[in-house]
Design a protein around this motif. Structure first.
Motif, mmCIF file in Angstrom:
data_model
loop_
_atom_site.group_PDB
_atom_site.id
_atom_site.type_symbol
_atom_site.label_atom_id
_atom_site.label_comp_id
_atom_site.label_asym_id
_atom_site.label_seq_id
_atom_site.Cartn_x
_atom_site.Cartn_y
_atom_site.Cartn_z
ATOM 1 N N TYR A 268 -0.843 -50.630 8.427
ATOM 2 C CA TYR A 268 0.136 -51.452 7.711
ATOM 3 C C TYR A 268 0.305 -52.813 8.369
ATOM 4 O O TYR A 268 0.397 -53.836 7.699
ATOM 5 N N HIS A 269 0.359 -52.848 9.710
ATOM 6 C CA HIS A 269 0.582 -54.128 10.394
ATOM 7 C C HIS A 269 -0.742 -54.734 10.809
ATOM 8 O O HIS A 269 -1.351 -54.304 11.783
ATOM 9 N N ASP B 170 0.231 -57.720 5.634
ATOM 10 C CA ASP B 170 0.400 -56.281 5.802
ATOM 11 C C ASP B 170 -0.714 -55.549 5.044
ATOM 12 O O ASP B 170 -1.449 -56.137 4.257
#
Length: 121
Positions: free
Chosen positions: A54-55, A61
């Motif tokens: 996600y990061h 993202d």
């Protein structure tokens, strides 16, 4: 597990770990540090699943990265998000798009169960 999985993460050491784990299961693991590398891997041949962190770097993202990949590559294979972020907002966003979410540190058993369930679809 005769699968080809693309792992997208901006941390090379995490990609190494995923490759080691997945190859022990007989999975062909391809890795990408960013959207450009991921698009290049998708262009190389069929991929059964994308595991996207996600990061990612540069304030992108994982969900945005997947959107960019869709624009470049067209249809994407199934996607699972991996995150250290426990927020319910992310889970809701990912689920709304139909992506299961795995939490870091990823438990091998949870990952294996998810791969197995994808194979049954």
């Amino acid at each position: 597990l005769p699968l080809t999985v693309l792992c997208l993460d901006n941390d090379a050491s995490i990609l190494d770990g995923m490759r080691a784990l997945l190859s022990r299961w007989g999975v062909d693991c391809r890795t990408a540090l960013d959207v450009e590398q991921a698009a290049a891997e998708l262009a190389r041949g069929p991929i059964d699943l994308i595991l996207a962190d996600y990061h990612l770097a540069d304030g992108v993202d994982g969900l945005q990265a997947l959107q960019q990949l869709r624009e470049v590559s067209g249809q994407l294979p199934p996607v699972a998000m991996i995150t250290a972020d426990g927020s319910s907002e992310l889970k809701q966003r990912a689920r709304a798009l139909g992506h299961p979410v795995l939490h870091k540190p990823v438990r091998p058993a949870a990952l294996r169960a998810m791969l197995t369930s994808l194979l049954r679809r």
